[in-house]
Design a protein around this motif. Structure first.
Motif, PDB file in Angstrom:
ATOM      1  N   VAL A  51      -5.751 -21.381   3.330  1.00 14.31           N
ATOM      2  CA  VAL A  51      -5.262 -21.248   4.703  1.00 14.31           C
ATOM      3  C   VAL A  51      -5.515 -19.819   5.164  1.00 14.31           C
ATOM      4  O   VAL A  51      -5.114 -18.863   4.489  1.00 14.31           O
ATOM      5  N   GLU A  52      -6.193 -19.669   6.307  1.00 11.12           N
ATOM      6  CA  GLU A  52      -6.389 -18.333   6.864  1.00 11.12           C
ATOM      7  C   GLU A  52      -5.132 -17.940   7.629  1.00 11.12           C
ATOM      8  O   GLU A  52      -4.804 -18.501   8.675  1.00 11.12           O
ATOM      9  N   VAL A  53      -4.404 -16.977   7.075  1.00  9.96           N
ATOM     10  CA  VAL A  53      -3.157 -16.523   7.684  1.00  9.96           C
ATOM     11  C   VAL A  53      -3.434 -15.761   8.968  1.00  9.96           C
ATOM     12  O   VAL A  53      -2.765 -15.950   9.983  1.00  9.96           O
ATOM     13  N   GLY A  54      -4.410 -14.879   8.925  1.00 10.61           N
ATOM     14  CA  GLY A  54      -4.731 -14.100  10.116  1.00 10.61           C
ATOM     15  C   GLY A  54      -5.443 -12.809   9.772  1.00 10.61           C
ATOM     16  O   GLY A  54      -5.745 -12.533   8.608  1.00 10.61           O
ATOM     17  N   ARG A  55      -5.700 -12.027  10.810  1.00 14.62           N
ATOM     18  CA  ARG A  55      -6.373 -10.734  10.649  1.00 14.62           C
ATOM     19  C   ARG A  55      -5.496  -9.667  11.295  1.00 14.62           C
ATOM     20  O   ARG A  55      -5.136  -9.782  12.469  1.00 14.62           O
ATOM     21  N   MET A  56      -5.157  -8.651  10.511  1.00 16.40           N
ATOM     22  CA  MET A  56      -4.313  -7.575  11.050  1.00 16.40           C
ATOM     23  C   MET A  56      -5.144  -6.300  11.174  1.00 16.40           C
ATOM     24  O   MET A  56      -5.974  -5.986  10.324  1.00 16.40           O
ATOM     25  N   THR A  57      -4.894  -5.606  12.256  1.00 12.59           N
ATOM     26  CA  THR A  57      -5.596  -4.356  12.531  1.00 12.59           C
ATOM     27  C   THR A  57      -4.679  -3.195  12.194  1.00 12.59           C
ATOM     28  O   THR A  57      -3.517  -3.159  12.609  1.00 12.59           O
ATOM     29  N   VAL A  58      -5.201  -2.263  11.399  1.00  8.51           N
ATOM     30  CA  VAL A  58      -4.436  -1.087  10.986  1.00  8.51           C
ATOM     31  C   VAL A  58      -5.113   0.153  11.545  1.00  8.51           C
ATOM     32  O   VAL A  58      -6.334   0.325  11.422  1.00  8.51           O
ATOM     33  N   ALA A  59      -4.323   1.006  12.178  1.00  6.67           N
ATOM     34  CA  ALA A  59      -4.813   2.285  12.686  1.00  6.67           C
ATOM     35  C   ALA A  59      -3.746   3.333  12.434  1.00  6.67           C
ATOM     36  O   ALA A  59      -2.570   3.118  12.762  1.00  6.67           O
ATOM     37  N   GLY A  60      -4.156   4.436  11.836  1.00  7.35           N
ATOM     38  CA  GLY A  60      -3.177   5.473  11.509  1.00  7.35           C
ATOM     39  C   GLY A  60      -2.128   4.990  10.538  1.00  7.35           C
ATOM     40  O   GLY A  60      -0.964   5.391  10.632  1.00  7.35           O
ATOM     41  N   GLU A  61      -2.552   4.084   9.619  1.00 14.48           N
ATOM     42  CA  GLU A  61      -1.692   3.534   8.570  1.00 14.48           C
ATOM     43  C   GLU A  61      -0.539   2.692   9.128  1.00 14.48           C
ATOM     44  O   GLU A  61       0.496   2.517   8.484  1.00 14.48           O
ATOM     45  N   TRP A  87       0.859  -1.179   0.000  1.00 15.08           N
ATOM     46  CA  TRP A  87       0.000   0.000   0.000  1.00 15.08           C
ATOM     47  C   TRP A  87       0.900   1.235   0.000  1.00 15.08           C
ATOM     48  O   TRP A  87       1.646   1.485   0.964  1.00 15.08           O
ATOM     49  N   ALA A  88       0.864   2.000  -1.088  1.00 12.10           N
ATOM     50  CA  ALA A  88       1.695   3.194  -1.199  1.00 12.10           C
ATOM     51  C   ALA A  88       0.899   4.464  -0.917  1.00 12.10           C
ATOM     52  O   ALA A  88       1.456   5.455  -0.449  1.00 12.10           O
ATOM     53  N   GLY A  89      -0.387   4.434  -1.194  1.00  9.84           N
ATOM     54  CA  GLY A  89      -1.230   5.607  -0.958  1.00  9.84           C
ATOM     55  C   GLY A  89      -1.883   5.563   0.407  1.00  9.84           C
ATOM     56  O   GLY A  89      -1.348   4.991   1.365  1.00  9.84           O
ATOM     57  N   LYS A  90      -3.067   6.142   0.492  1.00 14.28           N
ATOM     58  CA  LYS A  90      -3.797   6.169   1.766  1.00 14.28           C
ATOM     59  C   LYS A  90      -4.232   4.767   2.150  1.00 14.28           C
ATOM     60  O   LYS A  90      -4.720   3.997   1.333  1.00 14.28           O
ATOM     61  N   ILE A  91      -4.053   4.448   3.444  1.00 14.55           N
ATOM     62  CA  ILE A  91      -4.404   3.120   3.949  1.00 14.55           C
ATOM     63  C   ILE A  91      -5.576   3.254   4.911  1.00 14.55           C
ATOM     64  O   ILE A  91      -5.513   4.020   5.885  1.00 14.55           O
ATOM     65  N   ALA A  92      -6.632   2.524   4.619  1.00 18.99           N
ATOM     66  CA  ALA A  92      -7.833   2.611   5.452  1.00 18.99           C
ATOM     67  C   ALA A  92      -7.612   1.933   6.797  1.00 18.99           C
ATOM     68  O   ALA A  92      -6.951   0.891   6.885  1.00 18.99           O
ATOM     69  N   ASP A  93      -8.148   2.517   7.849  1.00 21.21           N
ATOM     70  CA  ASP A  93      -8.123   1.880   9.162  1.00 21.21           C
ATOM     71  C   ASP A  93      -9.106   0.716   9.183  1.00 21.21           C
ATOM     72  O   ASP A  93     -10.095   0.694   8.444  1.00 21.21           O
ATOM     73  N   GLY A  94      -8.850  -0.265  10.039  1.00 23.41           N
ATOM     74  CA  GLY A  94      -9.775  -1.382  10.188  1.00 23.41           C
ATOM     75  C   GLY A  94      -9.058  -2.713  10.156  1.00 23.41           C
ATOM     76  O   GLY A  94      -7.832  -2.794  10.286  1.00 23.41           O
ATOM     77  N   GLU A  95      -9.840  -3.759   9.977  1.00 20.85           N
ATOM     78  CA  GLU A  95      -9.308  -5.125  10.018  1.00 20.85           C
ATOM     79  C   GLU A  95      -9.108  -5.669   8.606  1.00 20.85           C
ATOM     80  O   GLU A  95     -10.009  -5.606   7.767  1.00 20.85           O
ATOM     81  N   TYR A  96      -7.941  -6.232   8.339  1.00 19.99           N
ATOM     82  CA  TYR A  96      -7.586  -6.823   7.051  1.00 19.99           C
ATOM     83  C   TYR A  96      -7.456  -8.337   7.230  1.00 19.99           C
ATOM     84  O   TYR A  96      -6.763  -8.803   8.130  1.00 19.99           O
ATOM     85  N   ARG A  97      -8.140  -9.081   6.358  1.00 19.93           N
ATOM     86  CA  ARG A  97      -8.070 -10.542   6.423  1.00 19.93           C
ATOM     87  C   ARG A  97      -7.103 -11.037   5.344  1.00 19.93           C
ATOM     88  O   ARG A  97      -7.201 -10.649   4.176  1.00 19.93           O
TER      89      ARG A  97
END
Length: 669
Positions: free
Chosen positions: A529-539, A478-488
Motif C-alpha cells: 500500500v502506498e501511504v504517501g509522499r512527504m516533503t521535508v525542508a529544513g528538517e 531520524w535523529a541526525g541530519k535529515i535530507a531535504d526532498g521527497e520521502y516515499r
C-alpha cells in the motif's frame, strides 16, 4: 559342601533371564574394585581357600566378570533387582556370598544404562597341568546380549542420560491441569490438528499419573525413559503444555503453538475454553448467586445518581436518577473566564485543577473530538437486574467499555516497544492484529529503510515472529541530519495471519506536530500500500500527499452518531465507576459523555480486569462470556470520550462559564 560349579550355573541363568529386558548399572563413579573386594570378603571364614591350595574363587577371570557384571541390575514391577538376587538360595556358602553382593549392590543408586563393546565377560573353564594331571577350573562368566552391545558406549549412555533428564523435567514441570486442558482442547476441536497429538498427550499423562503413584520415582523414570512418550516435553505439543504449566495465558500459549504448526492464514474455529473450565466457573457462579449479574446492558442517564457525576448540563439534570434535589446538595462556585475559539491557543490546565477550579462554574461544555480520539470512545454499562450481586471489585454494578483498540497513543506504544520518539522526525506504523506488516521508507537519494536494514533508523519491527502482539507498531526515526526532498512511504503485508481488524494507521511527527493517515481496508498477502509522499525542508515536514485509499486524520468522519474534527456538546462528566461513591479501586478514568453519542455496536459488559477476586480463577471463561453476552445498542445510552489518569493525553474543551464568558482549555491528563 559348597558347590561353586552350581553357583556359576545359577549366576549364568540369572544373567540370561535379566538380559531379555533392559539392563542398568548402579553406583555412579563406583570403584569397581569395591565390587571384587565385597565378593571375596563375603565368603564365610575358611570356605575360600586362597593361594595354592585352591584359587578357583579369586582368579582374574572371575574378577573380570564381577567388576563388569557385578553392578548390573534390572527393574521389575517398579523395583530394582540385582544380578545376585535369589542366586544359590540353598547353598550354605554361596547363598551367603550372593546375599552380601545383593545387599551391597542394592544400596547403590541407579546411574545409567548398561552398554558394552564386549561380547562376553569371563570364561567358562580353564585348564592347568598339576603333578602331571590336567585340572579343570570353573569360572563366573556371561555373554553380553546383542541388544546391550554397541561399538560406541559413550554416546549410547549419553543418549539415555539425556532421555532421563527430559523425562524427569517433563514429569516435574508439566502439571496435570495443563495436560487435562490440552486434552479438552483436542476434544473440542479447538486446537489446530489437535487429533494428531492426542496419543502423545494421553500417553504422557498416563505415565505422569503412574509416576505420581510410584514407590520410587527415579526407578520409574529409568524403567520408562526409552518410551517415546517420555520425550513429550521436547515435542511441539509438549511446549504448549509447558507454557500452560508455567501460567502462560491460554490464548497466548495456543497462539504460540499455532505459530509453530499452523499455516499463516489459519484461524482457530472455536473459543479457547474447555468443558472443565466452564463447569468450574459455573459452579462458582452458582455458589455466589451471580447468575442474574451476568445479564448486562448499556447504562442510561436515569441509572446514575447525581452524586456520582462531576458535572451535568442543565438539559440533562432532570433526567438524572436523583434529579434536581440531588444537584442542590452540590456546591457551585464561579471563576473568572476568558474567550476563545478552536483556532486560538488554549490554556493548558491539569485535569485535577480543571475539575476543582473550572468545572463547578461551567454552564456548558463543548469538547473538540478529533479523529485521534477514536480509541477513547467509551460507553457506560450496567446490570439488567439492579438487585443482583456485583461482579466487579467495586460495590456497584456499573462498568465501561472502550470502543477503540487501546487508550495509548501510537507514540506511547512505540515508546513502550523500545522505539525512539525523541528524534527530529518520526514515521510510525500501527495496526491491530497479528499480521506482519512492514514499514518501508525511501529517502530522496533512494536509500531504502526497511526491516532488512534496521540498524539505524528502523528501531521497532513487531510480529515478524513470536511472541505476536495485537497492538504492534513499527517505527522509523531520524535523529541526525535529515535530507531535504521527497520521502516515499509504503506498507507491505509480509505475512497475513488474521482476517479481522484489518487496516493500519501511519503517524508522523515533526517540529512537535503530529498527523495521522489511516488505511481502513485489510491488506492482502504480499500487497503493498502506498501511504504517501512527504516533503521535508529544513528538517521539517512541509507537505504530505496521501496515497490512494489513504485517509487524512484531519478529515472529519461519522463515529457513534457524531462527526469528528469539531466541537461536540458534553452532557455529563463523571469518574469511572470504580470511583463512584466511596470506591477508589485501580486507575481512575474521566468520562465526558457527549450529547447524541450512540454506540451502534454490541458492546462488552464484562471485562476480566474488572472481575472481583473470587472470580479471577475463571478469567478465561469470563473472557468468552463477555464476548458472547454483549450489551445490545440502545438510543438512550451514556457514551462519549474517556481518558485514563495513567496515560498522558489531552483534549480541548470550550467552556461557557456561568455569566456567559468563555474559556478555551486544553485539559491535560
Amino acid at each position: 559342601m559348597a558347590d561353586f560349579q552350581q553357583f556359576v550355573a545359577d549366576v549364568g541363568t540369572r544373567l540370561s533371564a535379566m538380559s531379555k529386558g533392559e539392563l542398568f548399572v548402579v553406583g555412579d563413579g563406583l570403584d569397581r574394585d569395591s565390587l571384587w573386594l565385597t565378593f571375596l570378603e563375603s565368603f564365610p571364614a575358611g570356605t575360600n581357600l586362597r593361594f595354592r591350595e585352591r584359587s578357583e574363587y579369586d582368579c582374574s577371570t572371575c574378577r573380570g566378570f564381577v567388576k563388569n557384571f557385578g553392578n548390573v541390575v534390572e527393574i521389575q514391577d517398579g523395583h530394582v533387582r540385582t544380578l545376585w538376587s535369589g542366586v544359590s538360595a540353598f547353598d550354605p556358602v554361596f547363598s551367603v556370598v550372593a546375599a552380601a553382593m545383593d545387599e551391597f549392590v542394592g544400596t547403590l543408586p541407579l546411574s545409567g544404562i548398561f552398554r558394552s563393546t564386549e561380547a562376553q565377560y569371563g570364561t567358562k573353564t580353564t585348564r592347568t597341568l598339576r603333578d602331571g594331571q590336567v585340572e579343570v577350573w570353573h569360572h563366573l562368566h556371561g555373554r553380553v546380549a546383542d541388544r546391550h552391545r554397541t561399538t560406541d558406549v559413550g554416546p549410547a549412555r549419553g543418549a539415555f542420560d539425556a532421555a532421563v533428564q527430559v523425562f524427569q523435567r517433563g514429569l516435574a514441570e508439566l502439571t496435570p491441569h495443563a495436560l487435562d486442558t490440552v486434552v479438552d482442547l483436542i476434544d473440542d476441536n479447538a486446537l489446530y490438528r489437535g487429533e494428531e497429538h492426542r496419543r502423545a498427550v494421553t500417553e504422557f499423562r498416563s505415565l505422569r499419573n503412574q509416576w505420581a503413584q510410584a514407590a520410587d520415582g527415579r526407578v520409574f523414570v529409568f524403567a520408562n525413559a526409552m518410551n517415546p512418550a517420555a520425550r513429550f516435553r521436547n515435542t511441539v505439543i509438549g511446549t504448549l503444555v509447558q507454557d500452560l504449566s508455567e501460567g502462560v495465558d491460554l490464548e497466548q500459549a495456543v497462539r504460540s503453538f499455532e505459530t509453530k504448526v499452523a499455516p499463516q492464514n489459519y484461524q482457530r474455529p472455536t473459543a479457547l475454553i474447555t468443558p472443565a473450565m466452564v463447569k468450574a466457573a459455573m459452579k462458582t457462579i452458582g455458589e455466589l448467586g451471580l447468575e442474574e449479574s451476568l445479564q448486562r446492558r448499556f447504562a442510561r442517564l436515569s441509572d446514575v445518581s447525581v452524586n456520582n457525576v462531576l458535572w451535568v448540563d442543565n438539559d440533562t439534570r432532570s433526567r438524572m436518577k436523583d434529579g434536581i434535589e440531588g444537584l442542590l446538595m452540590q456546591a457551585a462556585t464561579t471563576r473568572p473566564s476568558g474567550a476563545g475559539g478552536r483556532d486560538a491557543k488554549p490554556e493548558e490546565v491539569p485535569v485535577v485543577a480543571f475539575m476543582k477550579d473550572i468545572l463547578p462554574g461551567a454552564a456548558s461544555i463543548d469538547l473538540w473530538v478529533g479523529n485521534s480520539h477514536e480509541p477513547h470512545f467509551v460507553s457506560l454499562t450496567t446490570g439488567r437486574n439492579p438487585a443482583a450481586p456485583p461482579l466487579f471489585t467495586w460495590d456497584n454494578d456499573f462498568a465501561w467499555s472502550y470502543g477503540g483498540n487501546v487508550t495509548d497513543s501510537i507514540r506511547e506504544k512505540v515508546k513502550r516497544a523500545g522505539g525512539n520518539v525523541t528524534g527530529k522526525l518520526r514515521v510510525s506504523l500501527s495496526w491491530f492484529n497479528h499480521d506482519d506488516l512492514d514499514l518501508h521508507v525511501y529517502e530522496p537519494d533512494g536509500t531504502h529503510i526497511w526491516y532488512q536494514d534496521k540498524r539505524h533508523k528502523l528501531d521497532v519491527d513487531m510480529n515478524a515472529s513470536s511472541p505476536l502482539s495485537d497492538e504492534p507498531v513499527e517505527n522509523v526515526t531520524w535523529a541526525g541530519k535529515i535530507a531535504d526532498g521527497e520521502y516515499r512511504i509504503e506498507v507491505n503485508q509480509f505475512r497475513k495471519r488474521d482476517s479481522s481488524r484489518g487496516g493500519f494507521v501511519i503517524e508522523t511527527e515533526s517540529a512537535g506536530k503530529v498527523e495521522h493517515y489511516s488505511y481502513e481496508r485489510a491488506v492482502a498477502q504480499k500487497e503493498t500500500v502506498e501511504v504517501g509522499r512527504m516533503t521535508v525542508a529544513g528538517e521539517v515536514i512541509t507537505a504530505f500527499r496521501p496515497g490512494k485509499d489513504m485517509r487524512s486524520g484531519s478529515a472529519g468522519k461519522d463515529l457513534w452518531g457524531i462527526t469528528t474534527e469539531q466541537f461536540v456538546p458534553v452532557s455529563t462528566i463523571m469518574y469511572s465507576p470504580n470511583y463512584f461513591d466511596d470506591n477508589e479501586v485501580g486507575n481512575r478514568h474521566y468520562f465526558f459523555m457527549l450529547k447524541d453519542c450512540v454506540n451502534d455496536q454490541p458492546t462488552r459488559g464484562i471485562y476480566n480486569e474488572f472481575l472481583r477476586r473470587d472470580l479471577q480463577p475463571h478469567r478465561k471463561v469470563f473472557e468468552v462470556l463477555g464476548d458472547r453476552t454483549k450489551c445490545e445498542p440502545t438510543s438512550d445510552q451514556l457514551s462519549g470520550l474517556g481518558f485514563s489518569s495513567t496515560v498522558r493525553n489531552s483534549v480541548v474543551a470550550k467552556v461557557t462559564m456561568n455569566g456567559g464568558r468563555r474559556r478555551l482549555i486544553s485539559i491535560q491528563f
